[in-house]
Design a protein around this motif. Structure first.
Motif, PDB file in Angstrom:
ATOM      1  N   ILE A  51    -105.035-104.444  30.364  1.00 41.09           N
ATOM      2  CA  ILE A  51    -105.361-103.493  29.303  1.00 41.09           C
ATOM      3  C   ILE A  51    -104.064-102.763  28.974  1.00 41.09           C
ATOM      4  N   VAL A  52    -103.590-102.926  27.755  1.00 42.07           N
ATOM      5  CA  VAL A  52    -102.327-102.320  27.326  1.00 42.07           C
ATOM      6  C   VAL A  52    -102.642-101.088  26.476  1.00 42.07           C
ATOM      7  N   ILE A  53    -102.104 -99.957  26.892  1.00 39.67           N
ATOM      8  CA  ILE A  53    -102.276 -98.723  26.122  1.00 39.67           C
ATOM      9  C   ILE A  53    -100.896 -98.180  25.753  1.00 39.67           C
ATOM     10  N   PRO A  54    -100.542 -98.277  24.472  1.00 39.25           N
ATOM     11  CA  PRO A  54     -99.278 -97.674  24.019  1.00 39.25           C
ATOM     12  C   PRO A  54     -99.486 -96.171  23.861  1.00 39.25           C
ATOM     13  N   THR A 118     -93.877-101.683  20.838  1.00 41.67           N
ATOM     14  CA  THR A 118     -94.422-101.281  22.135  1.00 41.67           C
ATOM     15  C   THR A 118     -95.543-102.221  22.550  1.00 41.67           C
ATOM     16  N   ILE A 119     -96.401-102.584  21.610  1.00 34.16           N
ATOM     17  CA  ILE A 119     -97.466-103.548  21.889  1.00 34.16           C
ATOM     18  C   ILE A 119     -96.869-104.910  22.258  1.00 34.16           C
ATOM     19  N   ASP A 120     -95.847-105.334  21.526  1.00 29.85           N
ATOM     20  CA  ASP A 120     -95.179-106.605  21.840  1.00 29.85           C
ATOM     21  C   ASP A 120     -94.656-106.595  23.273  1.00 29.85           C
ATOM     22  N   ARG A 121     -94.106-105.477  23.682  1.00 27.22           N
ATOM     23  CA  ARG A 121     -93.604-105.357  25.050  1.00 27.22           C
ATOM     24  C   ARG A 121     -94.755-105.482  26.046  1.00 27.22           C
ATOM     25  N   GLY A 122     -95.869-104.847  25.750  1.00 24.09           N
ATOM     26  CA  GLY A 122     -97.040-104.936  26.621  1.00 24.09           C
ATOM     27  C   GLY A 122     -97.567-106.350  26.733  1.00 24.09           C
ATOM     28  N   ILE A 123     -97.606-107.064  25.620  1.00 28.29           N
ATOM     29  CA  ILE A 123     -98.074-108.450  25.626  1.00 28.29           C
ATOM     30  C   ILE A 123     -97.157-109.304  26.493  1.00 28.29           C
ATOM     31  N   GLU A 124     -95.856-109.086  26.373  1.00 34.62           N
ATOM     32  CA  GLU A 124     -94.897-109.827  27.193  1.00 34.62           C
ATOM     33  C   GLU A 124     -95.091-109.520  28.675  1.00 34.62           C
ATOM     34  N   LEU A 125     -95.277-108.260  29.001  1.00 36.93           N
ATOM     35  CA  LEU A 125     -95.448-107.860  30.402  1.00 36.93           C
ATOM     36  C   LEU A 125     -96.781-108.320  30.992  1.00 36.93           C
ATOM     37  N   ALA A 126     -97.761-108.613  30.156  1.00 39.82           N
ATOM     38  CA  ALA A 126     -99.078-109.051  30.634  1.00 39.82           C
ATOM     39  C   ALA A 126     -99.054-110.477  31.160  1.00 39.82           C
ATOM     40  N   GLY A 127     -98.044-111.227  30.797  1.00 42.47           N
ATOM     41  CA  GLY A 127     -97.956-112.612  31.271  1.00 42.47           C
ATOM     42  C   GLY A 127     -99.084-113.468  30.724  1.00 42.47           C
ATOM     43  N   ASP A 128     -99.733-114.232  31.609  1.00 39.61           N
ATOM     44  CA  ASP A 128    -100.802-115.144  31.200  1.00 39.61           C
ATOM     45  C   ASP A 128    -102.180-114.501  31.186  1.00 39.61           C
ATOM     46  N   ASN A 129    -102.255-113.237  31.488  1.00 37.65           N
ATOM     47  CA  ASN A 129    -103.548-112.553  31.493  1.00 37.65           C
ATOM     48  C   ASN A 129    -104.131-112.447  30.091  1.00 37.65           C
TER      49      ASN A 129
END
Length: 168
Positions: A51-54, A118-129
């Motif tokens: 769950i990504v929260i900017p 910021t969302i793009d960064r979160g998506i990258e950090l989420a990996g394959d999840n």
């Protein structure tokens, strides 16, 4: 209701089912639900969720958001909080508190990148999840994450799901 001037009328539509027809429909519904569960079984349970929260300021809203996510997220998930260089000093202490939870990670942008980056960064950090993008002023309710996941996995043609909102 008091103040209502309208007379209630009986609906002209009649819904009459024989007991056997009703039972057949109930059996069909349970088969459909069982099929749904079988269809999502393996991949549904294997993929992790991030769950990504900017975050940019909005302390009170963020506090309410975090409280609701912590209270109503009853399945395993990683919560990734990304501070987009907030200027409100209270955000830091709130994020320090959040970071004490084992499944909450806090990341800080050195400079304000804006929502999309910021969302793009979160998506990258989420990996394959699987990824849930959640605005920092969102308040979730019971079974919110389970319902999103069921909606996402109930058909192979679904690539994205969006939650219902009464304030969007």
């Amino acid at each position: 209701f008091s103040g209502t001037q309208q007379d209630l009328q009986k609906s002209p539509i009649s819904l009459n089912f024989a007991a056997k027809e009703f039972e057949e429909q109930q059996n069909l519904r349970s088969l459909q639900f069982s099929g749904l569960a079988r269809g999502i079984g393996s991949e549904f349970n294997l993929r992790g969720i991030t769950i990504v929260i900017p975050i940019f300021n909005a302390y009170e809203e963020l506090r309410s958001c975090l409280q609701s996510v912590i209270e109503y997220t009853s399945m395993d998930a990683r919560l990734l909080l990304i501070d987009d260089a907030s200027t409100d000093e209270r955000i830091s202490s709130l994020l320090e508190w959040a970071a004490t939870y084992i499944n909450i990670d806090v990341v800080r942008n050195e400079q304000n990148l804006g929502y999309t980056k910021t969302i793009d960064r979160g998506i990258e950090l989420a990996g394959d999840n699987d990824i849930v993008l959640l605005n920092s002023d969102t308040m979730v309710g019971p079974r919110w994450l389970q319902n999103l996941k069921i909606a996402a996995y109930h058909d192979a043609d679904i690539a994205t799901v969006t939650a219902m909102s009464d304030n969007a």
